[in-house]
Design a protein around this motif. Structure first.
Motif, short mmCIF file in Angstrom:
data_model
loop_
_atom_site.label_atom_id
_atom_site.label_comp_id
_atom_site.label_asym_id
_atom_site.label_seq_id
_atom_site.Cartn_x
_atom_site.Cartn_y
_atom_site.Cartn_z
N SER A 57 0.83 -1.20 0.00
CA SER A 57 0.00 0.00 0.00
C SER A 57 0.88 1.27 0.00
CB SER A 57 -0.90 -0.05 1.23
OG SER A 57 -1.98 0.79 1.08
N TYR A 61 0.95 4.41 -2.60
CA TYR A 61 0.82 5.83 -2.24
C TYR A 61 2.06 6.62 -2.71
CZ TYR A 61 -3.56 5.31 0.30
OH TYR A 61 -4.87 5.09 0.61
N SER A 68 -2.43 10.53 0.18
CA SER A 68 -3.71 10.69 -0.52
C SER A 68 -4.10 12.17 -0.59
CB SER A 68 -4.78 9.94 0.26
OG SER A 68 -6.05 10.22 -0.29
C1 LIG Z 1 -11.45 -4.63 2.24
C2 LIG Z 1 -12.59 -4.14 1.90
C3 LIG Z 1 -12.94 -2.84 1.32
C4 LIG Z 1 -14.23 -2.49 0.96
C5 LIG Z 1 -15.47 -3.32 1.07
C6 LIG Z 1 -14.16 -1.15 0.45
C7 LIG Z 1 -15.24 -0.43 -0.04
C8 LIG Z 1 -15.18 0.85 -0.55
N1 LIG Z 1 -14.14 1.75 -0.45
C9 LIG Z 1 -14.45 2.93 -1.10
C10 LIG Z 1 -13.66 4.08 -1.21
C11 LIG Z 1 -12.34 4.21 -0.74
N2 LIG Z 1 -11.53 3.20 -0.32
C12 LIG Z 1 -10.31 3.72 0.05
C13 LIG Z 1 -9.21 3.02 0.51
C14 LIG Z 1 -9.20 1.64 0.80
N3 LIG Z 1 -10.27 0.78 0.79
C15 LIG Z 1 -9.87 -0.49 1.13
C16 LIG Z 1 -10.68 -1.64 1.26
C17 LIG Z 1 -12.08 -1.70 1.04
N4 LIG Z 1 -12.87 -0.72 0.52
C18 LIG Z 1 -8.46 -0.41 1.38
C19 LIG Z 1 -7.59 -1.57 1.79
C20 LIG Z 1 -8.05 0.91 1.17
C21 LIG Z 1 -6.64 1.49 1.35
C22 LIG Z 1 -5.93 1.62 0.06
C23 LIG Z 1 -5.33 0.31 -0.34
O1 LIG Z 1 -4.45 -0.20 0.35
O2 LIG Z 1 -5.79 -0.23 -1.35
C24 LIG Z 1 -10.35 5.15 -0.11
C25 LIG Z 1 -9.23 6.14 0.27
C26 LIG Z 1 -8.22 6.21 -0.79
C27 LIG Z 1 -7.11 7.20 -0.56
O3 LIG Z 1 -6.83 8.00 -1.45
O4 LIG Z 1 -6.45 7.13 0.48
C28 LIG Z 1 -11.60 5.46 -0.63
C29 LIG Z 1 -12.14 6.82 -0.96
C30 LIG Z 1 -15.76 2.77 -1.63
C31 LIG Z 1 -16.50 3.82 -2.43
C32 LIG Z 1 -16.20 1.49 -1.30
C33 LIG Z 1 -17.48 0.79 -1.57
C34 LIG Z 1 -18.48 1.18 -2.21
#
Ligand SMILES: C=CC1=C(C)c2cc3[nH]c(cc4nc(cc5[nH]c(cc1n2)c(C)c5CCC(=O)O)C(CCC(=O)O)=C4C)c(C)c3C=C
Ligand SMILES: [Fe+2]
Ligand SMILES: [Fe+2]
Length: 387
Positions: A57, A61, A68
């Motif tokens: 991760s 980034y 972010s």
């Molecule tokens: C593990 C399960 C996850 C689900 C279910 C999930 C749903 C979900 N998330 C967003 C929007 C964002 N997610 C962001 C970061 C992020 N999300 C997950 C996991 C799930 N999300 C993780 C592990 C992370 C961290 C980044 C990574 O390591 O991949 C963010 C923030 C992004 C940023 O710029 O920091 C957003 C916004 C939606 C819309 C959604 C379901 C509809």
């Protein structure tokens, strides 16, 4: 009328590399993100997953500048909404509350109380409702309301979703039109809606309206756009071994490549701000997949950020919510029952999802044994008297 406020809810994101691990820990500690049969497992598992995931991760980034941009953009949206409301003569204070990073929802609520807000519109910056996003933030707020007499005096109303708001649809259509003009033959471009995925059981077992809202939203945007371009909807950002909503973005890209599609315009549909999943996942990772399968002209529609029609949408959503009958926490979707994290139970040989699941389970047993040893100074076999 007493003092009025709007609370904009979003997910939050690490602003620097050191924030990544604690941010991931907060995210995976949320039962709305990973639902486990045993609540006591939540924190150790969150620690384990955030520790294992943080390196990859952080690299992601780093590719987008080391953090972010979500907070900066959300603050600009809040500022634009504030100006628009005051331009209309409404003295409404705008607050930002993030679910997993600063400024946390709890910090925003503390400011709302300090400022003596008496009426509050709660507006998630997610167009479609999911129990994992707006639902999770609503749950945190609902718990605060239950235990805080000062909050109970605030007259609040919730806006669960707004994917069908005409100003939002016009803003999306406007951005798509602008980007279509960058192609030689705009009418032939394949429009690729990439929605954030969620585990399939959220929809099939827990009653999440997310998939229905995403599908309706896509159709409404195409209707508003009114260009007749071919289009497809797929789901991105899958995490973990369970099945998520399908088709997955990478598979859909491969299918389009096989169909000899060359001009593709990706429309991120679950987000209103640029963040890691637009800047890194779509712009870098999915672009690479597309180019490998022969989609040579790959473009993306920018996120709405502070698009004026989008700020109009937020303004109109706020003012209408203040005029309408308030919507309470108990009136919005709550998860129906505990979802199994790992639905696959039938054994298959080979490097399959089932094998991954069992590897994970055995790793958990090992991890718990290690934890017991760290705390007690003895291994589990000592503790049960076997050694
Ligand atoms: C593990 C399960 C996850 C689900 C279910 C999930 C749903 C979900 N998330 C967003 C929007 C964002 N997610 C962001 C970061 C992020 N999300 C997950 C996991 C799930 N999300 C993780 C592990 C992370 C961290 C980044 C990574 O390591 O991949 C963010 C923030 C992004 C940023 O710029 O920091 C957003 C916004 C939606 C819309 C959604 C379901 C509809
Ligand atoms: Fe996410
Ligand atoms: Fe994600």
């Amino acid at each position: 009328m007493g003092r009025t406020g709007v609370l904009l809810l979003n997910l939050g994101g690490p602003e620097k590399l050191e924030d990544v691990r604690p941010f991931l820990y907060n995210l995976f500690s949320d039962p709305e993100i990973i639902r486990l049969p045993f609540p006591w497992l939540q924190k150790p598992l969150a620690w384990l997953i955030s520790t294992l995931r943080s390196k990859k991760s952080e690299e992601n980034y780093l590719e987008i500048g080391g953090g972010s941009p979500l907070l900066q953009i959300t603050e600009a949206q809040a500022q634009a909404l504030q100006s628009k409301l005051s331009g209309q003569g409404s003295d409404i204070q705008v607050y930002v509350g993030m679910r997993y990073w600063h400024p946390f929802t709890e910090e925003a609520i503390a400011r709302i109380k300090e400022d003596g807000i008496e009426k509050l519109v709660i507006l998630p910056l997610y167009p479609q409702f999911s129990i994992s996003t707006s639902g999770s933030s609503f749950r945190v707020l609902e718990e605060m309301w239950k235990t805080d007499p000062q909050l109970q005096k605030i007259e609040y109303t919730l806006i669960p979703s707004w994917y069908n708001h005409p100003d939002y649809l016009s803003a999306m259509a406007d951005l798509i039109k602008q980007e279509l003009q960058q192609f030689e033959q705009p009418e032939k471009v394949y429009i690729f809606f990439s929605a954030h995925g969620v585990p399939k059981t959220y929809v099939t077992e827990a009653g999440d309206p997310y998939q229905v809202e995403i599908e309706e939203c896509t159709q409404l945007i195409m209707k508003t756009l009114n260009t007749g371009n071919p289009y497809i909807l797929a789901y991105q950002s899958k995490v973990g071994p369970v099945e998520w909503l399908k088709p997955y973005t990478e598979d859909a890209l491969e299918e389009l490549g096989a169909k000899n599609i060359k001009d593709l315009l990706v429309v991120p549909i679950s987000f209103v701000s640029e963040h890691i999943e637009t800047l890194q996942e779509i712009d870098l990772e999915y672009r690479e997949v597309a180019e490998e399968v022969g989609i040579s002209n790959f473009k993306r529609v920018p996120a709405l950020n502070t698009h004026p029609m989008f700020i109009d949408a937020l303004t109109n959503l706020t003012t209408s919510a203040l005029e309408e009958t308030p919507l309470r926490f108990d009136q919005v979707t709550h998860p129906k029952k505990n979802m199994k994290m790992y639905p696959q139970e039938k054994w298959e040989w080979g490097l399959t999802t089932v094998a991954e699941v069992w590897n994970g389970r055995l790793a958990m047993v090992g991890f718990l044994a290690l934890l017991i040893e760290l705390i007690s100074g003895h291994g589990p076999l000592h503790l049960v008297g076997l050694l």
